[in-house]
Design an enzyme around this catalytic site. Structure first.
Site, PDB file in Angstrom:
ATOM      1  N   ASP A   1       0.860  -1.184   0.000  1.00 25.82           N
ATOM      2  CA  ASP A   1       0.000   0.000   0.000  1.00 25.82           C
ATOM      3  C   ASP A   1       0.895   1.233   0.000  1.00 25.82           C
ATOM      4  OD1 ASP A   1       0.847  -0.650   2.532  1.00 25.82           O
ATOM      5  OD2 ASP A   1      -1.154  -0.796   3.400  1.00 25.82           O
TER       6      ASP A   1
ATOM      7  N   GLU B   1      -5.577   3.335   4.000  1.00 25.03           N
ATOM      8  CA  GLU B   1      -6.019   3.942   5.259  1.00 25.03           C
ATOM      9  C   GLU B   1      -7.507   4.279   5.263  1.00 25.03           C
ATOM     10  OE1 GLU B   1      -4.338   3.961   7.831  1.00 25.03           O
ATOM     11  OE2 GLU B   1      -2.221   3.871   7.251  1.00 25.03           O
TER      12      GLU B   1
HETATM   13 ZN    ZN Z   1      -2.407   2.621   8.949  1.00 28.83          ZN
HETATM   14 ZN    ZN Z   2      -0.883   0.568   7.279  1.00 30.41          ZN
END
Ligand code: ZN
Ligand code: ZN
Length: 413
Positions: free
Chosen positions: A82, A143
């Protein structure tokens, strides 16, 4: 050390370009970008993957990146990092601290991208040692829980083929050099809930002419504590946190509504459904007791699914990590209450393994009070802290975990 995957992983990562990878990490750390705005980060990742020999596509599901390396017959293995940062003002004092005010890589996703680049380079350079297809994914907006689902919805697998297996890893606090694995449920589901209490506003001196939503909201917050304490079995894990409560403008005005924002963490769909029903019932009950002119509005907002490792896949990856790093570095810490959107990439049925890499700098860990791992973990900066600062010594190991994990699933000669 016996398995071909472990042996090959050590060969392919023996001469990692550690200095260049550390430079990349520091560069990403200096330039954090919020969810769905990871343009620069995505560009850096795509550029590195292309240079390593991957065919890349950018802009998948917004700012997502994918790089594919087709290398003969064998399984399709997806490795995911990510890319997003957080609205946190960095306070690490590091020379490579964030240069963007109020935005920080406080969850280690900069390290995840660096690991993915290192793994892509090593596996591409050593492609004669394995066969199959590698699909490397730079995912936006973890997130906010949007990114993985958006990439899948934008045809990630139609463009590159549906993977046979997915791998992901996350930086966590703990003495650098541990690789916690959980064969099964590893991360919890998260559910946001908003409640609006409708009262009747008026003058603070004449409460008898009003229905005070502030008082009702206060009862509600207190009563909601019983959802976990009194309605959830001790053996079930669940958290209910009211994170925001909002009402009114001035000392002597009784407002006409109050808003409550809360978050749930659960590990089974049954518990989640039961908690949501309890929240609705309690909200309605408190509003009825207060004589509110209207029923409360209870709406379910952003949700993250549970992350449940495929037992067999996780065992294979944990086994190779044990061979590469030593059996004592791999252990099962049990499920965490934190949440992830990684499992959205499974698109319902693709098996996956997701594990942790501990990253607390050794001097910080040693200076922290406590007699065991659990106690010390309370004292070191955690993910999302303005002081979260993974140790640079974890750059190479995080590449090795991905490379060895991938090789354990690809066809290795
Ligand atoms: Zn996070
Ligand atoms: Zn994370």
């Amino acid at each position: 050390m016996t398995s071909p995957a472990a042996r090959t992983a050590l060969e392919l990562t023996a001469d990692l370009p550690v200095a260049a990878l550390e430079d990349l990490y520091r560069d990403l750390h200096r330039h954090p970008e919020l969810s769905m705005a990871e343009h620069r980060t995505a560009g850096r990742l795509a550029e590195r993957l292309r240079a390593a020999g991957f065919e890349t596509v950018e802009g998948i599901g917004g700012t997502g990146v994918a790089g594919v390396l087709r290398n003969g017959d064998g399984p399709v293995v997806l490795l995911r990092a990510d890319m997003d940062a957080l609205p946190v003002a960095e306070r690490t004092g590091l020379p490579y601290a964030s240069e963007t005010d109020g935005v920080m890589h406080a969850c280690g996703h900069d390290l995840h991208v660096t690991w993915l680049v290192g793994a892509g380079q090593a596996l591409a350079a050593g492609r004669e040692t394995w066969s199959g297809t590698l699909l490397l994914v730079g995912q936006p907006a973890e997130e906010t829980g949007q990114g993985a689902a958006r990439m899948v919805a934008d045809g990630l697998y139609e463009r590159f083929g549906r993977p046979d297996v997915l791998l992901g890893q996350h930086a966590v606090p703990g003495p650098a050099g541990l690789y916690p694995h959980v064969p099964g449920l590893i991360m919890s589901a998260s559910t946001d809930v908003d409640i609006v209490v409708h009262g009747r506003g008026g003058h603070g001196s004449r409460p008898e002419t009003t229905v005070d939503p502030v008082v009702t909201a206060a009862y509600l917050v207190t009563r909601l504590q019983t959802v976990v304490a009194r309605e959830t079995a001790a053996a079930e894990s669940a958290v209910l946190t009211v994170g925001r409560i909002e009402a009114g403008t001035r000392h002597n005005i009784i407002p006409s509504e109050a808003r409550i924002a809360l978050n749930l963490r659960t590990q089974s769909e049954t518990v989640r459904a039961r908690m949501l029903a309890a929240i609705r019932r309690i909200a309605q009950g408190e509003c009825l007791a207060a004589g509110c002119p209207r029923e409360p509005e209870v709406t379910v907002g952003a949700t993250f699914p549970v992350t449940v490792n495929d037992m067999d896949t996780d065992r294979r990856v944990a086994a190779v990590h044990g061979e590469v790093f030593g059996a004592a570095t791999v252990f099962d810490p049990g499920p965490a209450m934190g949440s992830e959107d990684f499992s959205e990439l499974a698109a319902g049925s693709i098996p996956y393994a997701y594990w942790f890499v501990t990253t607390t700098p050794p001097p910080v860990w040693e200076a922290t009070e406590g007699t065991d791992l659990k106690e010390k973990l309370q004292g070191v900066p955690s993910n999302h802290s303005p002081h979260f600062a993974p140790d640079l010594s974890t750059v190479a190991p995080g590449v090795r975990t991905l490379v060895s994990g991938a090789l354990a699933l690809l066809s290795v000669a």
